[in-house]
Design an enzyme around this catalytic site. Structure first.
Site, PDB file in Angstrom:
ATOM      1  N   GLN A 137       1.075  -1.230   0.427  1.00  0.00           N
ATOM      2  CA  GLN A 137       0.119  -0.030   0.162  1.00  0.00           C
ATOM      3  C   GLN A 137       1.126   1.269  -0.130  1.00  0.00           C
ATOM      4  O   GLN A 137       0.148   2.296  -0.352  1.00  0.00           O
ATOM      5  CB  GLN A 137      -0.564  -0.412   1.298  1.00  0.00           C
ATOM      6  CG  GLN A 137      -1.647  -1.117   0.915  1.00  0.00           C
ATOM      7  CD  GLN A 137      -2.785  -1.508   2.652  1.00  0.00           C
ATOM      8  OE1 GLN A 137      -2.591  -1.836   3.329  1.00  0.00           O
ATOM      9  NE2 GLN A 137      -4.105  -0.002   2.036  1.00  0.00           N
ATOM     10  N   ARG A 164       3.618  -0.375  12.858  1.00  0.00           N
ATOM     11  CA  ARG A 164       3.512  -1.428  12.423  1.00  0.00           C
ATOM     12  C   ARG A 164       3.856  -1.332  11.044  1.00  0.00           C
ATOM     13  O   ARG A 164       3.057  -0.588  10.281  1.00  0.00           O
ATOM     14  CB  ARG A 164       1.956  -2.410  12.787  1.00  0.00           C
ATOM     15  CG  ARG A 164       1.573  -3.021  12.069  1.00  0.00           C
ATOM     16  CD  ARG A 164       0.352  -4.111  12.503  1.00  0.00           C
ATOM     17  NE  ARG A 164      -0.471  -4.906  11.310  1.00  0.00           N
ATOM     18  CZ  ARG A 164      -1.220  -5.209  10.727  1.00  0.00           C
ATOM     19  NH1 ARG A 164      -1.898  -4.170  11.516  1.00  0.00           N
ATOM     20  NH2 ARG A 164      -1.335  -5.955  10.450  1.00  0.00           N
ATOM     21  N   HIS A 206       0.947  -9.671   4.499  1.00  0.00           N
ATOM     22  CA  HIS A 206       0.065  -8.541   4.177  1.00  0.00           C
ATOM     23  C   HIS A 206      -1.042  -8.926   2.911  1.00  0.00           C
ATOM     24  O   HIS A 206      -0.168  -7.818   2.049  1.00  0.00           O
ATOM     25  CB  HIS A 206       0.156  -6.797   4.873  1.00  0.00           C
ATOM     26  CG  HIS A 206      -1.048  -6.207   4.905  1.00  0.00           C
ATOM     27  ND1 HIS A 206      -0.778  -5.679   6.409  1.00  0.00           N
ATOM     28  CD2 HIS A 206      -1.801  -5.856   5.097  1.00  0.00           C
ATOM     29  CE1 HIS A 206      -2.479  -4.390   6.355  1.00  0.00           C
ATOM     30  NE2 HIS A 206      -2.449  -4.782   5.237  1.00  0.00           N
ATOM     31  N   GLU A 219      -4.853 -10.204   8.809  1.00  0.00           N
ATOM     32  CA  GLU A 219      -6.405 -10.921   8.578  1.00  0.00           C
ATOM     33  C   GLU A 219      -6.479 -11.990   7.189  1.00  0.00           C
ATOM     34  O   GLU A 219      -7.308 -11.667   6.028  1.00  0.00           O
ATOM     35  CB  GLU A 219      -7.526  -9.904   7.725  1.00  0.00           C
ATOM     36  CG  GLU A 219      -7.226  -8.372   8.376  1.00  0.00           C
ATOM     37  CD  GLU A 219      -8.034  -6.908   7.733  1.00  0.00           C
ATOM     38  OE1 GLU A 219      -8.437  -7.525   6.350  1.00  0.00           O
ATOM     39  OE2 GLU A 219      -7.517  -5.997   9.285  1.00  0.00           O
ATOM     40  N   ASN A 226      -8.050  -6.475  13.890  1.00  0.00           N
ATOM     41  CA  ASN A 226      -7.942  -4.714  13.444  1.00  0.00           C
ATOM     42  C   ASN A 226      -9.968  -4.902  13.673  1.00  0.00           C
ATOM     43  O   ASN A 226     -10.299  -6.083  13.123  1.00  0.00           O
ATOM     44  CB  ASN A 226      -7.795  -5.449  11.966  1.00  0.00           C
ATOM     45  CG  ASN A 226      -6.511  -5.600  11.995  1.00  0.00           C
ATOM     46  OD1 ASN A 226      -5.536  -5.459  12.699  1.00  0.00           O
ATOM     47  ND2 ASN A 226      -6.184  -5.781  10.126  1.00  0.00           N
ATOM     48  N   TYR A 252     -12.947  -1.951  12.712  1.00  0.00           N
ATOM     49  CA  TYR A 252     -13.353  -0.796  11.784  1.00  0.00           C
ATOM     50  C   TYR A 252     -15.071  -0.303  11.903  1.00  0.00           C
ATOM     51  O   TYR A 252     -15.529   0.722  11.969  1.00  0.00           O
ATOM     52  CB  TYR A 252     -13.350  -1.200  10.468  1.00  0.00           C
ATOM     53  CG  TYR A 252     -11.727  -1.280   9.839  1.00  0.00           C
ATOM     54  CD1 TYR A 252     -11.227   0.207   9.664  1.00  0.00           C
ATOM     55  CD2 TYR A 252     -11.209  -2.170   9.904  1.00  0.00           C
ATOM     56  CE1 TYR A 252     -10.020   0.475   9.056  1.00  0.00           C
ATOM     57  CE2 TYR A 252      -9.397  -1.770   9.988  1.00  0.00           C
ATOM     58  CZ  TYR A 252      -8.917  -0.879   9.264  1.00  0.00           C
ATOM     59  OH  TYR A 252      -8.223  -0.958   8.777  1.00  0.00           O
ATOM     60  N   GLU A 305      -5.236  -1.830  13.913  1.00  0.00           N
ATOM     61  CA  GLU A 305      -6.075  -1.279  13.068  1.00  0.00           C
ATOM     62  C   GLU A 305      -7.066  -0.987  13.534  1.00  0.00           C
ATOM     63  O   GLU A 305      -7.912  -1.768  14.214  1.00  0.00           O
ATOM     64  CB  GLU A 305      -5.604  -1.806  11.851  1.00  0.00           C
ATOM     65  CG  GLU A 305      -4.994  -2.330  11.114  1.00  0.00           C
ATOM     66  CD  GLU A 305      -5.421  -2.830   9.405  1.00  0.00           C
ATOM     67  OE1 GLU A 305      -6.200  -2.598   9.101  1.00  0.00           O
ATOM     68  OE2 GLU A 305      -4.231  -3.705   8.641  1.00  0.00           O
ATOM     69  N   GLU A 333      -6.116   1.963  -1.507  1.00  0.00           N
ATOM     70  CA  GLU A 333      -6.329   1.230  -1.023  1.00  0.00           C
ATOM     71  C   GLU A 333      -7.293  -0.161  -2.234  1.00  0.00           C
ATOM     72  O   GLU A 333      -8.728   0.018  -1.610  1.00  0.00           O
ATOM     73  CB  GLU A 333      -7.188   2.027  -0.680  1.00  0.00           C
ATOM     74  CG  GLU A 333      -8.700   1.451   0.715  1.00  0.00           C
ATOM     75  CD  GLU A 333      -8.318   0.488   2.010  1.00  0.00           C
ATOM     76  OE1 GLU A 333      -7.359   1.060   1.618  1.00  0.00           O
ATOM     77  OE2 GLU A 333      -9.085  -0.617   1.883  1.00  0.00           O
ATOM     78  N   PHE A 367      -7.001   7.154   3.795  1.00  0.00           N
ATOM     79  CA  PHE A 367      -7.329   6.388   5.201  1.00  0.00           C
ATOM     80  C   PHE A 367      -6.244   7.257   6.651  1.00  0.00           C
ATOM     81  O   PHE A 367      -6.147   6.309   7.177  1.00  0.00           O
ATOM     82  CB  PHE A 367      -7.662   4.767   5.683  1.00  0.00           C
ATOM     83  CG  PHE A 367      -8.666   4.236   5.536  1.00  0.00           C
ATOM     84  CD1 PHE A 367      -8.476   3.649   6.190  1.00  0.00           C
ATOM     85  CD2 PHE A 367      -8.708   4.211   4.143  1.00  0.00           C
ATOM     86  CE1 PHE A 367     -10.260   3.697   6.579  1.00  0.00           C
ATOM     87  CE2 PHE A 367      -9.950   3.234   4.359  1.00  0.00           C
ATOM     88  CZ  PHE A 367     -10.131   3.001   5.082  1.00  0.00           C
TER      89      PHE A 367
HETATM   90  C1  GAL Z   1      -7.862  -3.659   5.907  1.00  0.00           C
HETATM   91  C2  GAL Z   1      -6.344  -3.762   6.099  1.00  0.00           C
HETATM   92  C3  GAL Z   1      -5.721  -2.438   5.444  1.00  0.00           C
HETATM   93  C4  GAL Z   1      -6.343  -1.535   4.873  1.00  0.00           C
HETATM   94  C5  GAL Z   1      -7.440  -0.816   5.797  1.00  0.00           C
HETATM   95  C6  GAL Z   1      -8.629  -0.413   5.742  1.00  0.00           C
HETATM   96  O1  GAL Z   1      -8.728  -4.541   6.674  1.00  0.00           O
HETATM   97  O2  GAL Z   1      -5.581  -4.843   6.589  1.00  0.00           O
HETATM   98  O3  GAL Z   1      -4.752  -2.873   4.875  1.00  0.00           O
HETATM   99  O4  GAL Z   1      -6.543  -1.519   3.571  1.00  0.00           O
HETATM  100  O5  GAL Z   1      -8.311  -2.550   6.117  1.00  0.00           O
HETATM  101  O6  GAL Z   1      -9.577  -0.439   4.651  1.00  0.00           O
END
Ligand code: GAL
Length: 456
Positions: free
Chosen positions: A18, A75, A119, A165, A294, A296, A368, A421, A430
């Protein structure tokens, strides 16, 4: 917020594909993300990570920005094909040199490296040879790559994350064809997931046997999970929400903590879910020194029997909902990020408590958490108030969870830099640092300064 304490690990996170760019520099081999994103039609606007943030050439500037931010930890991930251009065999010394420079500079600035080994940038050669994570040989090849990294960097790296993930690798790569290798199937995700788990366990065993005693580091896995909230208090919907969490986080965390898949998965997936031998179960059980998470967003869950879909044998989303017999909804009242992900801080609190309840008082690190919001640069400044609000909300939720007994020990904001992304290319932002993709100029955003002051 009062519960974070002096030893709480504050960090930010990135991943190799990324941000690095330099996709064919200094002997680097081709990964599945190189191939996928350079094939028209796969990534939004046909963008790719060939240059990305050009971190490969700008890492000194970036590490200075990390240092000014005041984080204790950073990280990042190692690109497998920089170290082993064909995924196995000969080592590319220039790749080792690159990460040595990063690690040394971080340590010089007092920043602890947290290194992810995988990753998502699988060597294309291994994809071609045995279909990547579908082939059992991947276990041995990943373990070899891990061994090379422990040997080269382990004298200075004390925090290792084997996989980022595995759920995303399995579902998006082998079920829904959103990510490479772009397979649509309702059985391949479970086979890929099985090999991901076994490869993780193999790498951990090597670390523990050959390195951990002398190097004194920790090794673990990072799983992703959203919170799943029942739409109402009917028992069928409460059970569906629990099942959804088992299919999401339990799929990869139960084997690591208990040595096997959740019973709900074994019952429902049947023959499509491979089983572990007794030896494998033993190897997996206890194979993580910490719980990498992680997180979100949150979705509502409703029970559903998917009879029609099953009768027609149409598995629209790689078994993501059908095997679990759930339907996922979002609440229109919830605020959304520019990715459309709902902002629900209390979901984070509930998930942390769920983890501690299911897996015991494990040390949890949020490796994350973050959000996509647009922010342009005007007069040298970049304002992203939405991200500041997001961080405040989620950190408050973390603080509450610690107060209620969750063993949360660290938090890494995703992401340090605006970056590639994945299938959405550069359209989503992000980062707490703005990156102008034409000039590659970095400008810290309002959220960078907010985070800097918050973690002081
Ligand atoms: C996670 C991933 C990251 C990043 C993030 C935001 O799933 O590990 O690389 O892209 O989502 O979408």
């Amino acid at each position: 917020m009062k519960n974070f304490g002096k030893y709480f690990v504050w960090g930010v996170a990135t991943s190799a594909y990324q941000i690095e760019g330099a996709h064919d520099k200094d002997g680097k081999g081709v990964s599945i993300w190189d191939s996928f994103s350079n094939t028209p039609g796969n990534v939004m606007n046909d963008e790719n990570g060939n240059i990305a943030c050009d971190h490969y050439h700008k890492f000194e500037e970036d590490i200075n920005l990390l240092s000014e931010l005041g984080v204790k930890a950073y990280r990042f991930s190692i690109a497998w094909t920089r170290i082993l251009p064909y995924g196995k065999g000969e080592i590319n010394q220039k790749g080792i040199d690159f990460y040595n420079r990063i690690i040394d500079l971080l340590l010089e600035k007092g920043i602890t490296p947290w290194v992810t080994l995988y990753h998502w940038d699988l060597p294309q050669n291994l994809q071609d040879e045995y279909e990547g994570w579908l082939g059992r040989q991947i276990i041995k090849d990943f373990a070899y790559f891990a061994d090379v990294c422990f040997q080269a960097f382990g004298d200075r790296v004390r925090h290792w994350i084997t996989l980022n993930e595995p759920w995303v690798v399995a579902i998006l790569g082998y079920g829904q064809a959103v990510f490479p290798p772009a397979i649509t199937s309702n059985s391949a995700p479970y086979l890929a997931g099985h090999h991901l788990l076994l490869a993780h366990a193999e790498a951990v065993e090597i670390y523990r046997k050959k390195y951990q005693k002398d190097q004194g580091g920790l090794i673990g896995i990072t799983n992703n999970c959203d919170w799943r909230e029942p739409v109402d208090q009917k028992s069928e919907n409460k059970e569906a929400a629990e099942r959804a969490l088992e299919f999401f986080l339990g799929w990869f965390a139960d084997p690591v903590y208990f040595g096997n898949y959740p019973a709900s998965m074994i019952d429902r997936v049947g023959d499509r879910l491979p089983s572990f031998t007794e030896e494998e179960k033993t190897k997996l059980k206890g194979s993580s020194d910490f719980f990498g998470l992680n997180h979100y967003t949150t979705m509502m869950v409703e029970n559903d029997d998917h009879t029609i879909i099953r009768e027609q044998n149409v598995y629209g989303n790689g078994g993501i909902s059908e095997d679990q017999d759930v339907i996922l909804h979002t609440d229109p009242a919830w605020d959304k990020t520019t990715m459309g992900w709902s902002i629900v801080p209390w979901g984070c609190r509930k998930l942390l408590l769920w983890i501690n309840q299911r897996y015991g008082l494990v040390d949890i690190y949020i490796t994350e958490n973050g959000c996509s919001f647009d922010a342009e640069v005007e007069d040298g400044q970049s304002h992203d108030p939405g991200r500041v609000e997001f961080l405040k909300g989620y950190l408050e939720a973390c603080d509450e969870a610690i107060g209620e007994g969750a063993n949360l020990k660290g938090y890494f904001a995703w992401s340090f830099l605006d970056n590639f992304e994945w299938a959405l290319g550069y359209s989503k932002r992000f980062g707490i640092v703005h990156v102008d993709y034409d000039t590659l100029v970095r400008t810290p955003k309002e959220s960078y300064y907010w985070y800097r002051d918050f973690i002081k």
